[in-house]
Design a protein around this motif. Structure first.
Motif, PDB file in Angstrom:
ATOM      1  N   GLY A 100      25.918 -24.219 -93.322  1.00  0.00           N
ATOM      2  CA  GLY A 100      26.451 -25.531 -93.678  1.00  0.00           C
ATOM      3  C   GLY A 100      27.943 -25.541 -93.950  1.00  0.00           C
ATOM      4  O   GLY A 100      28.524 -26.602 -94.179  1.00  0.00           O
ATOM      5  N   ALA A 101      28.592 -24.390 -93.922  1.00  0.00           N
ATOM      6  CA  ALA A 101      30.039 -24.311 -94.153  1.00  0.00           C
ATOM      7  C   ALA A 101      30.778 -24.863 -92.931  1.00  0.00           C
ATOM      8  O   ALA A 101      30.439 -24.551 -91.791  1.00  0.00           O
ATOM      9  N   VAL A 102      31.793 -25.682 -93.199  1.00  0.00           N
ATOM     10  CA  VAL A 102      32.592 -26.277 -92.127  1.00  0.00           C
ATOM     11  C   VAL A 102      33.862 -25.450 -91.967  1.00  0.00           C
ATOM     12  O   VAL A 102      34.545 -25.139 -92.950  1.00  0.00           O
ATOM     13  N   TRP A 103      34.167 -25.106 -90.718  1.00  0.00           N
ATOM     14  CA  TRP A 103      35.337 -24.292 -90.410  1.00  0.00           C
ATOM     15  C   TRP A 103      36.248 -25.042 -89.441  1.00  0.00           C
ATOM     16  O   TRP A 103      35.778 -25.853 -88.638  1.00  0.00           O
ATOM     17  N   THR A 104      37.555 -24.748 -89.523  1.00  0.00           N
ATOM     18  CA  THR A 104      38.524 -25.356 -88.622  1.00  0.00           C
ATOM     19  C   THR A 104      39.467 -24.292 -88.083  1.00  0.00           C
ATOM     20  O   THR A 104      39.664 -23.246 -88.703  1.00  0.00           O
ATOM     21  N   LYS A 105      40.028 -24.597 -86.930  1.00  0.00           N
ATOM     22  CA  LYS A 105      41.052 -23.734 -86.339  1.00  0.00           C
ATOM     23  C   LYS A 105      41.842 -24.575 -85.350  1.00  0.00           C
ATOM     24  O   LYS A 105      41.269 -25.269 -84.513  1.00  0.00           O
ATOM     25  N   SER A 106      43.159 -24.521 -85.463  1.00  0.00           N
ATOM     26  CA  SER A 106      44.004 -25.257 -84.529  1.00  0.00           C
ATOM     27  C   SER A 106      43.954 -24.600 -83.162  1.00  0.00           C
ATOM     28  O   SER A 106      43.704 -23.404 -83.041  1.00  0.00           O
ATOM     29  N   THR A 107      44.204 -25.381 -82.133  1.00  0.00           N
ATOM     30  CA  THR A 107      44.126 -24.911 -80.755  1.00  0.00           C
ATOM     31  C   THR A 107      45.524 -24.855 -80.144  1.00  0.00           C
ATOM     32  O   THR A 107      46.510 -25.196 -80.792  1.00  0.00           O
ATOM     33  N   LYS A 108      45.578 -24.464 -78.879  1.00  0.00           N
ATOM     34  CA  LYS A 108      46.860 -24.456 -78.162  1.00  0.00           C
ATOM     35  C   LYS A 108      47.424 -25.868 -78.064  1.00  0.00           C
ATOM     36  O   LYS A 108      48.639 -26.065 -78.095  1.00  0.00           O
ATOM     37  N   ALA A 109      46.552 -26.837 -77.951  1.00  0.00           N
ATOM     38  CA  ALA A 109      47.010 -28.229 -77.889  1.00  0.00           C
ATOM     39  C   ALA A 109      47.673 -28.625 -79.208  1.00  0.00           C
ATOM     40  O   ALA A 109      48.624 -29.417 -79.214  1.00  0.00           O
ATOM     41  N   SER A 110      47.207 -28.074 -80.317  1.00  0.00           N
ATOM     42  CA  SER A 110      47.836 -28.337 -81.616  1.00  0.00           C
ATOM     43  C   SER A 110      49.273 -27.824 -81.626  1.00  0.00           C
ATOM     44  O   SER A 110      50.175 -28.482 -82.161  1.00  0.00           O
ATOM     45  N   ALA A 111      49.478 -26.649 -81.062  1.00  0.00           N
ATOM     46  CA  ALA A 111      50.835 -26.101 -80.974  1.00  0.00           C
ATOM     47  C   ALA A 111      51.718 -27.005 -80.118  1.00  0.00           C
ATOM     48  O   ALA A 111      52.891 -27.224 -80.440  1.00  0.00           O
ATOM     49  N   SER A 112      51.155 -27.562 -79.067  1.00  0.00           N
ATOM     50  CA  SER A 112      51.914 -28.492 -78.219  1.00  0.00           C
ATOM     51  C   SER A 112      52.304 -29.748 -78.993  1.00  0.00           C
ATOM     52  O   SER A 112      53.402 -30.271 -78.823  1.00  0.00           O
ATOM     53  N   VAL A 113      51.403 -30.225 -79.824  1.00  0.00           N
ATOM     54  CA  VAL A 113      51.711 -31.391 -80.664  1.00  0.00           C
ATOM     55  C   VAL A 113      52.883 -31.083 -81.579  1.00  0.00           C
ATOM     56  O   VAL A 113      53.808 -31.885 -81.724  1.00  0.00           O
ATOM     57  N   TRP A 114      52.860 -29.905 -82.193  1.00  0.00           N
ATOM     58  CA  TRP A 114      53.954 -29.522 -83.087  1.00  0.00           C
ATOM     59  C   TRP A 114      55.273 -29.384 -82.339  1.00  0.00           C
ATOM     60  O   TRP A 114      56.318 -29.832 -82.805  1.00  0.00           O
ATOM     61  N   ILE A 115      55.237 -28.757 -81.179  1.00  0.00           N
ATOM     62  CA  ILE A 115      56.472 -28.588 -80.400  1.00  0.00           C
ATOM     63  C   ILE A 115      57.025 -29.946 -79.994  1.00  0.00           C
ATOM     64  O   ILE A 115      58.224 -30.200 -80.103  1.00  0.00           O
ATOM     65  N   GLY A 116      56.152 -30.838 -79.539  1.00  0.00           N
ATOM     66  CA  GLY A 116      56.590 -32.192 -79.185  1.00  0.00           C
ATOM     67  C   GLY A 116      57.183 -32.922 -80.382  1.00  0.00           C
ATOM     68  O   GLY A 116      58.203 -33.616 -80.261  1.00  0.00           O
ATOM     69  N   GLY A 117      56.576 -32.766 -81.533  1.00  0.00           N
ATOM     70  CA  GLY A 117      57.091 -33.409 -82.743  1.00  0.00           C
ATOM     71  C   GLY A 117      58.455 -32.874 -83.142  1.00  0.00           C
ATOM     72  O   GLY A 117      59.338 -33.635 -83.549  1.00  0.00           O
ATOM     73  N   ILE A 118      58.638 -31.569 -83.011  1.00  0.00           N
ATOM     74  CA  ILE A 118      59.939 -30.973 -83.341  1.00  0.00           C
ATOM     75  C   ILE A 118      61.009 -31.484 -82.385  1.00  0.00           C
ATOM     76  O   ILE A 118      62.128 -31.803 -82.806  1.00  0.00           O
TER      77      ILE A 118
END
Length: 180
Positions: free
Chosen positions: A89-107
């Motif tokens: 029942g534990a929920v886990w998260t992990k950012s993906t390569k697309a997340s890195a693209s979002v950050w680069i675009g934001g920068i």
């Protein structure tokens, strides 16, 4: 706080948050997920120089654009984060390569805004960046909590990862089998 201290706080918080997101982390949706963004926002709003005194309109427009970019990055980051539920029942998260693209675009967009401000002669301080970072973290956390609640409230059972994938996730999907 001085501008240098603000800049160091922004860099430290961003580095900590970003580095932690690219490793699998257990998500606790019951925590006060809004607390860090609220603290950052209070610190940013207490600082003088959020709006340039000599260019009120231009500074307000740049601040609004900075906040919109921050909200967009937060939403994009949350929707590109992989979420799954373990059998316990534990929920886990992990950012993906697309997340890195979002950050680069934001920068890149933020650098463009800074350049535009320089062209207009608008003084841009660290409080605007800190406020935008607070907006980014608030939206990201809020969307992740919503996605988690949707994932864990599916009829009292724990759905598999394939029910709510992250956008841009490169994890292979199971092939559909045809009945014979």
């Amino acid at each position: 706080m001085s501008g240098l201290v603000n800049a160091l706080v922004i860099v430290a918080v961003a580095a900590l948050v970003i580095s932690r997101q690219f490793s699998a982390r257990r998500l606790d949706a019951d925590r006060r997920w809004w607390l860090l963004p609220a603290i950052l926002a209070v610190v940013a709003l207490r600082e003088p120089g959020l709006i340039d005194a000599h260019h009120h309109t231009e500074a307000a427009l740049l601040l609004a654009a900075e906040l919109i970019i921050g909200l967009g990055i937060g939403a994009g980051w949350a929707w590109t984060t992989r979420i799954w539920v373990e059998p316990d029942g534990a929920v886990w998260t992990k950012s993906t390569k697309a997340s890195a693209s979002v950050w680069i675009g934001g920068i890149v967009l933020r650098a463009g805004l800074f350049g535009l401000g320089e062209l207009l002669g608008v003084r841009q301080g660290s409080p605007a960046l800190m406020l935008a970072l607070a907006a980014t973290l608030l939206v990201r956390s809020g969307v992740l909590v919503r996605r988690t609640q949707a994932l864990t409230s599916a009829g009292g059972r724990t759905p598999s990862y394939d029910r709510i994938p992250a956008y841009g996730d490169d994890r292979p999907r199971p092939a559909w089998k045809e009945r014979v």
